[in-house]
Design a protein around this motif. Structure first.
Motif, PDB file in Angstrom:
ATOM      1  N   ILE A  92      25.649  90.902  70.478  1.00 28.12           N
ATOM      2  CA  ILE A  92      24.421  91.266  69.757  1.00 28.12           C
ATOM      3  C   ILE A  92      24.722  92.312  68.695  1.00 28.12           C
ATOM      4  O   ILE A  92      24.219  92.244  67.573  1.00 28.12           O
ATOM      5  N   ALA A  93      25.570  93.289  69.038  1.00 29.95           N
ATOM      6  CA  ALA A  93      25.928  94.337  68.080  1.00 29.95           C
ATOM      7  C   ALA A  93      26.608  93.740  66.851  1.00 29.95           C
ATOM      8  O   ALA A  93      26.260  94.085  65.711  1.00 29.95           O
ATOM      9  N   LEU A  94      27.559  92.841  67.051  1.00 25.60           N
ATOM     10  CA  LEU A  94      28.233  92.208  65.913  1.00 25.60           C
ATOM     11  C   LEU A  94      27.278  91.335  65.112  1.00 25.60           C
ATOM     12  O   LEU A  94      27.399  91.232  63.889  1.00 25.60           O
ATOM     13  N   GLY A  95      26.309  90.715  65.789  1.00 29.22           N
ATOM     14  CA  GLY A  95      25.301  89.938  65.080  1.00 29.22           C
ATOM     15  C   GLY A  95      24.488  90.802  64.132  1.00 29.22           C
ATOM     16  O   GLY A  95      24.199  90.404  62.997  1.00 29.22           O
ATOM     17  N   PHE A  96      24.130  92.009  64.578  1.00 26.98           N
ATOM     18  CA  PHE A  96      23.414  92.949  63.711  1.00 26.98           C
ATOM     19  C   PHE A  96      24.280  93.337  62.513  1.00 26.98           C
ATOM     20  O   PHE A  96      23.798  93.398  61.383  1.00 26.98           O
ATOM     21  N   ILE A  97      25.544  93.625  62.765  1.00 25.97           N
ATOM     22  CA  ILE A  97      26.450  94.029  61.691  1.00 25.97           C
ATOM     23  C   ILE A  97      26.586  92.914  60.656  1.00 25.97           C
ATOM     24  O   ILE A  97      26.480  93.153  59.446  1.00 25.97           O
ATOM     25  N   VAL A  98      26.783  91.688  61.106  1.00 27.14           N
ATOM     26  CA  VAL A  98      26.911  90.551  60.183  1.00 27.14           C
ATOM     27  C   VAL A  98      25.609  90.325  59.420  1.00 27.14           C
ATOM     28  O   VAL A  98      25.623  90.015  58.227  1.00 27.14           O
ATOM     29  N   TYR A  99      24.468  90.508  60.090  1.00 23.81           N
ATOM     30  CA  TYR A  99      23.167  90.343  59.425  1.00 23.81           C
ATOM     31  C   TYR A  99      23.037  91.308  58.248  1.00 23.81           C
ATOM     32  O   TYR A  99      22.692  90.900  57.140  1.00 23.81           O
ATOM     33  N   VAL A 100      23.331  92.586  58.500  1.00 22.88           N
ATOM     34  CA  VAL A 100      23.195  93.591  57.433  1.00 22.88           C
ATOM     35  C   VAL A 100      24.188  93.315  56.305  1.00 22.88           C
ATOM     36  O   VAL A 100      23.820  93.363  55.123  1.00 22.88           O
ATOM     37  N   ILE A 101      25.419  93.006  56.650  1.00 27.42           N
ATOM     38  CA  ILE A 101      26.418  92.713  55.613  1.00 27.42           C
ATOM     39  C   ILE A 101      26.005  91.477  54.804  1.00 27.42           C
ATOM     40  O   ILE A 101      26.141  91.455  53.568  1.00 27.42           O
ATOM     41  N   SER A 102      25.460  90.472  55.461  1.00 31.09           N
ATOM     42  CA  SER A 102      25.004  89.263  54.756  1.00 31.09           C
ATOM     43  C   SER A 102      23.838  89.570  53.837  1.00 31.09           C
ATOM     44  O   SER A 102      23.770  89.052  52.709  1.00 31.09           O
TER      45      SER A 102
END
Length: 139
Positions: free
Chosen positions: A100-110
């Motif tokens: 979930i944490a990496l999903g948040f990081i990828v969301y913001v970067i995207s």
């Protein structure tokens, strides 16, 4: 649970399972909590049960979780990328929380990469920074 170092996501999965079978009130959570408390006394006996016996229950929980994948907007690259990374890292990293944490990081970067940074909620920014710090200190 988080006060003793366990993941709060785990509690959420059990709560979701309860809702899935009809539990709609706080009494469901209380009953689940009492059942978990009772397992402390039965742990010596239950620890003799092999993983082969508990595996089918994990398969059912996996099916319940996978059934939610249909709600991801797969035609939107931002949601698809963050959802994909979340799912893959949960599986390969053996950690729901880190996925979930990496999903948040990828969301913001995207969102930043597509020029939509102004549309990101302030709480998502806070979580993004906390997750970045978490992974930085983890390494």
């Amino acid at each position: 649970g988080s006060m003793i170092g366990t993941s709060t996501v785990t509690s959420f999965v059990e709560s979701t399972s309860g809702v899935g079978v009809g539990g709609r009130t706080g009494l469901t959570s209380c009953t689940t909590g009492i059942c978990f408390l009772l397992t402390v006394f039965f742990y010596p006996v239950l620890s003799m049960i092999t993983d082969a016996v508990t595996a089918p229950a994990l398969v059912i929980v996996g099916i319940l979780m996978a059934s939610q994948l249909k709600d991801i907007k797969w035609d939107n690259l931002i949601f698809a990328a963050s959802g994909f990374v979340t799912i893959i890292f949960m599986i390969l990293g053996y950690s729901i929380s880190n996925g979930i944490a990496l999903g948040f990081i990828v969301y913001v970067i995207s969102m930043i990469a597509t020029g939509q940074a102004k549309d990101i909620n302030k709480m998502v920014w806070v979580l993004f920074l906390l997750f970045i710090a978490y992974f930085a200190f983890l390494i």
